[in-house]
Design a protein around this motif. Structure first.
Motif, PDB file in Angstrom:
ATOM      1  N   HIS A  64      86.462  55.041  39.251  1.00 34.41           N
ATOM      2  CA  HIS A  64      85.760  55.924  40.175  1.00 34.41           C
ATOM      3  C   HIS A  64      86.047  57.366  39.763  1.00 34.41           C
ATOM      4  O   HIS A  64      87.191  57.722  39.485  1.00 34.41           O
ATOM      5  CB  HIS A  64      86.243  55.675  41.610  1.00 34.41           C
ATOM      6  N   VAL A  65      84.999  58.177  39.730  1.00 35.31           N
ATOM      7  CA  VAL A  65      85.131  59.587  39.354  1.00 35.31           C
ATOM      8  C   VAL A  65      84.902  60.449  40.588  1.00 35.31           C
ATOM      9  O   VAL A  65      83.917  60.281  41.299  1.00 35.31           O
ATOM     10  CB  VAL A  65      84.116  59.966  38.253  1.00 35.31           C
ATOM     11  N   ARG A  66      85.829  61.361  40.834  1.00 35.66           N
ATOM     12  CA  ARG A  66      85.714  62.346  41.915  1.00 35.66           C
ATOM     13  C   ARG A  66      85.617  63.723  41.281  1.00 35.66           C
ATOM     14  O   ARG A  66      86.472  64.105  40.491  1.00 35.66           O
ATOM     15  CB  ARG A  66      86.953  62.330  42.821  1.00 35.66           C
ATOM     16  N   PHE A  67      84.575  64.457  41.630  1.00 35.89           N
ATOM     17  CA  PHE A  67      84.398  65.802  41.094  1.00 35.89           C
ATOM     18  C   PHE A  67      85.087  66.811  42.008  1.00 35.89           C
ATOM     19  O   PHE A  67      84.815  66.859  43.196  1.00 35.89           O
ATOM     20  CB  PHE A  67      82.912  66.141  40.960  1.00 35.89           C
ATOM     21  N   GLU A  68      85.968  67.615  41.423  1.00 38.47           N
ATOM     22  CA  GLU A  68      86.610  68.691  42.171  1.00 38.47           C
ATOM     23  C   GLU A  68      85.782  69.963  42.081  1.00 38.47           C
ATOM     24  O   GLU A  68      85.691  70.706  43.046  1.00 38.47           O
ATOM     25  CB  GLU A  68      88.029  68.938  41.651  1.00 38.47           C
ATOM     26  N   LYS A  69      85.205  70.224  40.915  1.00 38.15           N
ATOM     27  CA  LYS A  69      84.371  71.413  40.688  1.00 38.15           C
ATOM     28  C   LYS A  69      83.262  71.057  39.714  1.00 38.15           C
ATOM     29  O   LYS A  69      83.477  70.328  38.752  1.00 38.15           O
ATOM     30  CB  LYS A  69      85.174  72.559  40.064  1.00 38.15           C
ATOM     31  N   ILE A  70      82.079  71.597  39.965  1.00 37.20           N
ATOM     32  CA  ILE A  70      80.970  71.524  39.018  1.00 37.20           C
ATOM     33  C   ILE A  70      80.328  72.901  38.988  1.00 37.20           C
ATOM     34  O   ILE A  70      79.977  73.450  40.028  1.00 37.20           O
ATOM     35  CB  ILE A  70      79.910  70.484  39.438  1.00 37.20           C
ATOM     36  N   ILE A  71      80.203  73.445  37.791  1.00 35.15           N
ATOM     37  CA  ILE A  71      79.553  74.746  37.607  1.00 35.15           C
ATOM     38  C   ILE A  71      78.461  74.564  36.567  1.00 35.15           C
ATOM     39  O   ILE A  71      78.699  73.972  35.514  1.00 35.15           O
ATOM     40  CB  ILE A  71      80.558  75.818  37.140  1.00 35.15           C
TER      41      ILE A  71
END
Length: 133
Positions: A64-71
């Motif tokens: 499972h992938v959890r995104f903390e930041k996406i820019i």
């Protein structure tokens, strides 16, 4: 891409990459033919990346992938994500990854990433670029 489109793109990328039921070749439509990835100092071309994807699929039961930041800006994406995985042997691992993507014609042409094993076996610290031989 908008922020929402970028998130959907990345979620699809990781679903295809980490789902052991999906063949690695399902990823090809997301990458340019001259794709290059530099992961923790190791350089992979497109064929190496497919071999890496096959390696992950052979090792992982689920992830499972959890995104903390996406820019996202123009033809670039940067993200910080956490991967929580269960290996087929029942052991678990957690890895934090910082990734910079270069896009061309809607496809990934280059990735530079650094990963850090947060929890799990020390030998899994290379999982971001491992290729089984």
């Amino acid at each position: 891409m908008t922020h929402d489109e970028t998130r959907i793109f990345l979620e699809n990328l990781f679903w295809l990459l980490l789902d052991p039921e999906r063949p690695a070749e399902d990823l090809l439509h997301l990458f340019t033919s001259d794709y290059v990835q530099i992961a923790d100092g190791k350089t992979l071309d497109l064929q190496d990346f497919l071999a890496h994807a096959r390696t992950l699929k052979s090792i992982l039961k689920s992830a499972h992938v959890r995104f903390e930041k996406i820019i996202t800006s123009n033809n670039s994406i940067a993200d910080i994500h956490i991967v929580d995985a269960i290996k087929k042997d029942g052991s678990t691992m957690t890895c934090k990854v910082l990734t910079f993507y270069e896009m061309r014609d809607g496809k990934i042409s280059r990735i530079e990433e650094l990963s850090h094993l947060i929890a799990g076996a020390k030998e899994d610290s290379d999982l971001a670029s491992r290729i089984a031989h």
